[in-house]
Scaffold this motif. Structure first.
Motif, mmCIF file in Angstrom:
data_model
loop_
_atom_site.group_PDB
_atom_site.id
_atom_site.type_symbol
_atom_site.label_atom_id
_atom_site.label_comp_id
_atom_site.label_asym_id
_atom_site.label_seq_id
_atom_site.Cartn_x
_atom_site.Cartn_y
_atom_site.Cartn_z
ATOM 1 N N LEU A 218 -30.668 13.169 -16.915
ATOM 2 C CA LEU A 218 -30.691 14.654 -16.469
ATOM 3 C C LEU A 218 -31.915 14.992 -15.571
ATOM 4 C CD1 LEU A 218 -29.196 17.493 -16.162
ATOM 5 C CD2 LEU A 218 -30.511 17.996 -18.428
ATOM 6 N N ASP A 219 -33.063 14.383 -16.453
ATOM 7 C CA ASP A 219 -34.320 14.498 -16.164
ATOM 8 C C ASP A 219 -34.415 13.885 -14.668
ATOM 9 O OD1 ASP A 219 -37.064 15.500 -16.188
ATOM 10 O OD2 ASP A 219 -37.744 13.516 -16.681
ATOM 11 N N LEU A 220 -34.135 12.635 -14.483
ATOM 12 C CA LEU A 220 -34.448 11.942 -13.177
ATOM 13 C C LEU A 220 -33.406 12.214 -12.128
ATOM 14 C CD1 LEU A 220 -36.207 10.333 -15.203
ATOM 15 C CD2 LEU A 220 -35.610 8.398 -13.701
ATOM 16 N N GLY A 221 -32.253 13.136 -12.604
ATOM 17 C CA GLY A 221 -31.371 13.469 -11.434
ATOM 18 C C GLY A 221 -30.313 12.225 -11.078
ATOM 19 N N ILE A 222 -30.036 11.284 -12.288
ATOM 20 C CA ILE A 222 -29.188 10.197 -12.258
ATOM 21 C C ILE A 222 -27.710 10.909 -12.117
ATOM 22 C CG2 ILE A 222 -28.235 8.128 -13.128
ATOM 23 C CD1 ILE A 222 -31.249 7.601 -14.165
ATOM 24 N N GLY B 135 -23.528 10.902 -11.940
ATOM 25 C CA GLY B 135 -22.727 10.609 -12.949
ATOM 26 C C GLY B 135 -22.889 11.339 -14.514
ATOM 27 N N LEU B 136 -21.552 11.439 -15.046
ATOM 28 C CA LEU B 136 -21.491 11.895 -16.305
ATOM 29 C C LEU B 136 -22.017 11.182 -17.342
ATOM 30 C CD1 LEU B 136 -18.209 14.145 -15.872
ATOM 31 C CD2 LEU B 136 -20.595 14.903 -15.556
ATOM 32 N N ASP B 137 -21.949 9.920 -17.026
ATOM 33 C CA ASP B 137 -22.319 8.690 -18.119
ATOM 34 C C ASP B 137 -22.878 7.520 -17.297
ATOM 35 O OD1 ASP B 137 -22.755 7.606 -20.616
ATOM 36 O OD2 ASP B 137 -20.667 7.415 -21.058
ATOM 37 N N HIS B 138 -23.616 6.900 -17.982
ATOM 38 C CA HIS B 138 -24.357 5.418 -17.348
ATOM 39 C C HIS B 138 -23.199 4.805 -17.011
ATOM 40 C CE1 HIS B 138 -23.595 3.493 -21.095
ATOM 41 N NE2 HIS B 138 -24.278 4.096 -21.843
ATOM 42 N N SER B 139 -23.428 3.950 -16.123
ATOM 43 C CA SER B 139 -22.372 2.586 -15.737
ATOM 44 C C SER B 139 -22.189 1.573 -16.877
ATOM 45 C CB SER B 139 -23.015 1.984 -14.600
ATOM 46 O OG SER B 139 -24.476 1.362 -14.889
ATOM 47 N N ASP B 140 -21.059 0.930 -16.826
ATOM 48 C CA ASP B 140 -20.731 0.026 -17.790
ATOM 49 C C ASP B 140 -22.068 -0.807 -18.339
ATOM 50 O OD1 ASP B 140 -18.130 1.094 -17.740
ATOM 51 O OD2 ASP B 140 -17.279 -0.457 -17.022
ATOM 52 N N GLY B 141 -22.596 -1.424 -17.425
ATOM 53 C CA GLY B 141 -23.775 -2.366 -17.659
ATOM 54 C C GLY B 141 -25.119 -1.493 -17.884
ATOM 55 N N ALA B 142 -25.034 -0.121 -17.623
ATOM 56 C CA ALA B 142 -26.186 0.667 -17.783
ATOM 57 C C ALA B 142 -27.490 0.294 -17.005
ATOM 58 C CB ALA B 142 -26.749 0.960 -19.272
ATOM 59 N N GLU B 143 -27.183 -0.350 -15.663
ATOM 60 C CA GLU B 143 -28.093 -0.820 -14.856
ATOM 61 C C GLU B 143 -29.181 0.142 -14.427
ATOM 62 O OE1 GLU B 143 -24.518 -3.583 -14.142
ATOM 63 O OE2 GLU B 143 -24.936 -1.207 -14.240
ATOM 64 N N GLU B 144 -28.908 1.312 -14.621
ATOM 65 C CA GLU B 144 -29.792 2.548 -13.868
ATOM 66 C C GLU B 144 -30.864 2.880 -15.021
ATOM 67 O OE1 GLU B 144 -25.744 4.481 -14.776
ATOM 68 O OE2 GLU B 144 -26.545 2.508 -14.826
#
Length: 299
Positions: free
Chosen positions: A167-171, A173-182
């Motif tokens: 939320l802080d970074l404005g990423i 999606g409602l959840d991280h990707s499967d591998g959470a690369e971000e």
């Protein structure tokens, strides 16, 4: 100034930190049956604003209800004006520590340290015995993580607040990707900061899709490889999966035993390196093999 306490770099492993609302007395009582490595009774996100004052007394009684399970209370961040009253309400001999959320500077930790000391003195609890887990949930928190984790000797380690960080970074999606690369940079930075600060390995953030067991298990294994010791949990079914995901596999244990045995033989012959399992094994690799075998005692 708090009495100096030793850092818990060698404390019992904290693979599973299971959260529940402080207002849910039944969930607190279930902790003794579920046996996570630690329980966290939540006065922050899991409690509505109108119920936060009443929740303090429930949190205090809930600490005793968790039985032998190591227990923390997540208090509200000092910016809310509620932290001192939260701490005063819950500090007691049975409380292991607090989870301090949304920390992005050292002053927040120092303020909590002073309030903990005052509450310990008020309740006759040994000064310095109440610990802190620090929730890092922002870009500022990541950038200043090493200083934050050194701000008080009460700090055990950090917990990564993945979704507030997004939320802080404005990423998107409602959840991280499967591998959470971000989230790889922030997670790796927090592991490095904890090591530099001399505290225990941090805990990875929660996995929201609590019915997707295989994806959750994959995230646990990834987090272990990155250097985390465990995860923040939101559902009881995640406890055993976490303990499996943060344990060495049978194949890993077999390889570690073979490498260590071959290296020991080589060392006895005066050689500081050998080939085992198709890999070069020297002192750093042998040390890592020993560490993996030590982990197996928690399985």
């Amino acid at each position: 100034m708090s009495i100096e306490v030793s850092r818990r770099t060698d404390s019992a492993r904290l693979r599973s930190l299971l959260f529940c609302p402080a207002t849910n007395a039944r969930a607190a009582q279930k902790m003794a049956e579920l046996r996570p490595d630690a329980a966290a009774l939540d006065l922050e996100d899991a409690v509505t604003d109108e119920n936060k004052s009443d929740a303090r007394e429930l949190a205090r009684s809930g600490v005793a209800a968790t039985g032998p399970v190591r227990t923390y209370v997540r208090v509200n961040n000092p910016s809310t004006g509620r932290t001192w009253e939260d701490i005063l309400a819950v500090v007691q001999p049975a409380l292991d520590g607090i989870v301090l959320p949304k920390v992005d500077d050292v002053d927040t930790v120092r303020a909590a340290d002073a309030w903990l000391e005052a509450a310990e003195r008020h309740h006759g609890v040994p000064v310095g015995s109440t610990r802190m887990l620090i929730l890092i949930e922002s870009a500022g928190g990541i950038v200043r993580a090493t200083d934050i984790l050194q701000a008080s000797p009460r700090v055990e380690t950090a917990v990564f607040g993945a979704h507030d960080y997004m939320l802080d970074l404005g990423i998107q999606g409602l959840d991280h990707s499967d591998g959470a690369e971000e989230l790889l940079y922030a997670r790796s930075a927090l592991v490095v900061a904890a090591r530099a600060a001399g505290v225990a390995k941090p805990l990875d953030g929660p996995f929201l899709a609590f019915r997707e067991d295989q994806k959750f298990l994959d995230m646990c294994k990834q987090a272990r490889m990155m250097g985390f010791q465990g995860k923040m949990l939101i559902h009881p079914r995640q406890v055993e999966l976490t303990h499996t995901g943060f344990a060495p596999s049978d194949a890993e244990l077999k390889m570690a035993r073979n490498m260590l045995a071959d290296f020991t033989k080589s060392e006895a012959k005066g050689a500081a390196a050998t080939v085992s399992e198709g890999r070069l094994v020297d002192y750093p690799i042998a040390d890592r093999a020993r560490r993996i075998l030590l982990e197996s005692s928690d399985r």
